[in-house]
Design a protein around this motif. Structure first.
Motif, mmCIF file in Angstrom:
data_model
loop_
_atom_site.group_PDB
_atom_site.id
_atom_site.type_symbol
_atom_site.label_atom_id
_atom_site.label_comp_id
_atom_site.label_asym_id
_atom_site.label_seq_id
_atom_site.Cartn_x
_atom_site.Cartn_y
_atom_site.Cartn_z
ATOM 1 N N GLU A 261 0.846 -1.187 0.000
ATOM 2 C CA GLU A 261 0.000 0.000 0.000
ATOM 3 C C GLU A 261 0.883 1.238 0.000
ATOM 4 N N SER A 262 0.374 2.305 -0.567
ATOM 5 C CA SER A 262 1.112 3.568 -0.606
ATOM 6 C C SER A 262 0.232 4.681 -0.045
ATOM 7 N N TYR A 263 0.883 5.685 0.520
ATOM 8 C CA TYR A 263 0.171 6.781 1.160
ATOM 9 C C TYR A 263 0.842 8.099 0.796
ATOM 10 N N LYS A 264 0.061 9.144 0.774
ATOM 11 C CA LYS A 264 0.578 10.498 0.664
ATOM 12 C C LYS A 264 0.531 11.128 2.053
ATOM 13 N N ALA A 265 1.613 11.823 2.393
ATOM 14 C CA ALA A 265 1.698 12.373 3.741
ATOM 15 C C ALA A 265 2.415 13.714 3.710
ATOM 16 N N LYS A 266 2.369 14.380 4.869
ATOM 17 C CA LYS A 266 3.015 15.676 5.021
ATOM 18 C C LYS A 266 3.865 15.651 6.284
ATOM 19 N N ILE A 267 5.100 16.104 6.173
ATOM 20 C CA ILE A 267 6.005 16.137 7.326
ATOM 21 C C ILE A 267 5.579 17.278 8.253
ATOM 22 N N VAL A 268 5.379 16.957 9.524
ATOM 23 C CA VAL A 268 4.911 17.959 10.491
ATOM 24 C C VAL A 268 5.962 18.284 11.545
ATOM 25 N N SER A 269 6.964 17.440 11.715
ATOM 26 C CA SER A 269 8.002 17.768 12.704
ATOM 27 C C SER A 269 9.279 17.011 12.390
ATOM 28 N N VAL A 270 10.418 17.666 12.712
ATOM 29 C CA VAL A 270 11.737 17.048 12.618
ATOM 30 C C VAL A 270 12.472 17.410 13.901
ATOM 31 N N LYS A 271 12.843 16.419 14.698
ATOM 32 C CA LYS A 271 13.532 16.715 15.947
ATOM 33 C C LYS A 271 14.599 15.673 16.222
ATOM 34 N N GLN A 272 15.580 16.086 16.992
ATOM 35 C CA GLN A 272 16.690 15.190 17.312
ATOM 36 C C GLN A 272 16.297 14.220 18.414
ATOM 37 N N LEU A 273 16.756 12.984 18.261
ATOM 38 C CA LEU A 273 16.566 11.980 19.303
ATOM 39 C C LEU A 273 17.806 11.979 20.196
ATOM 40 N N THR A 274 17.581 11.955 21.482
ATOM 41 C CA THR A 274 18.692 12.053 22.421
ATOM 42 C C THR A 274 19.126 10.703 22.960
#
Length: 317
Positions: A261-274
């Motif tokens: 299956e395929s989906y269209k999406a929108k990036i809402v956040s980018v954050k560093q993992l500690t």
């Protein structure tokens, strides 16, 4: 003989190659959902369980039934208080009954006669006292009885006027306040009693059920938990040498290699993992000391997320 051995080796290699894992390309991530927990506000003992682990339930569906004898006792007490307060309030509105009015009138008549008699006696003794015909002691005794009869007459007459004119507004307001307070206590008890039904807070899947029939539920204890069905998002872990490819607001394509299956999406956040423990990619590849980032994307509007499999691997293209 050598030809047969070569053929067997070739067959084994073909078999192994067919069993090799499927090559996955692209940033790997998971389909995630918000976790939900079914919690009791009041203590009780589980009577019935209406759901099983793995079920999909709708918002408001009854999942558990609790026995709450203490709450039932409070309801009875509150109902009794309401009944008593209603009686007091009605009495304050209507004032005294005819029988009560007749009783106070009869008492007023009696003390009036006593007062008149005491007044006459005092006037007679007082005139004799002026002519020095009675002693001071006798005069004072009659005067004391006269004052007592007068005080009793004044008190009963005031009570009669109060009963005749009705109850003061302040007393009516006091009775009304008592009634409202009793109704509030009854409403509170009814709300607590309605909490014996534990319902699904949202459309959700039931992952685990912690208690069984007959076990005691304490306030705030999670009886069951699961995932919200109406919302889902994609979570990827990306190394720092690839993070420049992804910006908040970018529209991306996401594929599920195992469900096709395929989906269209929108990036809402980018954050560093500690912490390393937060990395959820199936096969993370990064250099020692390299920072890891979380990229979160939400499905495009109109996407049916109910059938998405939670925690299944997806690829960010």
């Amino acid at each position: 003989m050598k030809t047969i051995i070569k053929i067997q080796i070739l067959s084994v290699l073909v078999l192994l190659s067919s069993c090799a894992p499927k090559t996955i390309e692209g940033e790997q991530g998971k389909i995630k959902r918000d976790a939900l927990m079914v919690v009791s506000k009041y203590p009780g003992r589980i009577i019935e369980i209406y759901a099983n682990e793995g079920d999909k339930v709708n918002k408001g569906d009854t999942l558990f039934l609790l026995d709450m004898p203490e709450v039932e006792a409070k309801m009875n007490q509150a109902q009794g208080a309401v009944n008593a307060a209603e009686g007091q309030y009605k009495m304050a509105l209507k004032g005294a009954t005819n029988e009560q009015l007749e009783q106070i009138m009869a008492k007023l008549d009696a003390v009036t006669e006593q007062y008149k008699f005491a007044e006459k006696s005092y006037n007679r003794i007082n005139n004799m006292f002026k002519d020095s015909m009675v002693s001071v002691q006798k005069h004072d005794e009659v005067y004391m009885k006269y004052q007592g009869a007068k005080a009793q007459y004044v008190g009963v007459k005031a009570k009669y006027e109060e009963v005749k004119n009705g109850v003061r507004d302040e007393k009516i307001q006091m009775a009304l306040g008592t009634l409202e307070r009793a109704k509030g206590a009854l409403e509170e008890a009814n709300v607590a009693y309605s909490e014996r039904f534990l319902v699904a807070p949202q459309a959700m899947t039931i992952e685990t059920i912690a208690l069984h029939p007959g076990e005691l539920v304490l306030p705030g204890y999670g009886v069951a938990n699961g995932y919200e069905l109406s919302k889902a998002y994609f979570r990827f872990t990306v190394t720092e040498h690839n993070i420049a490819k992804y910006k908040v607001g970018d529209k991306v394509a996401i594929e599920s290699p195992f469900t096709n299956e395929s989906y269209k999406a929108k990036i809402v956040s980018v954050k560093q993992l500690t912490r390393y423990a937060n990395i959820t990619s199936a096969f993370p590849e990064y250099e020692l000391g390299e920072s890891i980032y979380e990229v979160k994307a939400v499905p495009a509007a109109g996407t049916n997320v109910n059938n998405m499999i939670t925690n299944i691997t997806v690829l960010l293209k």
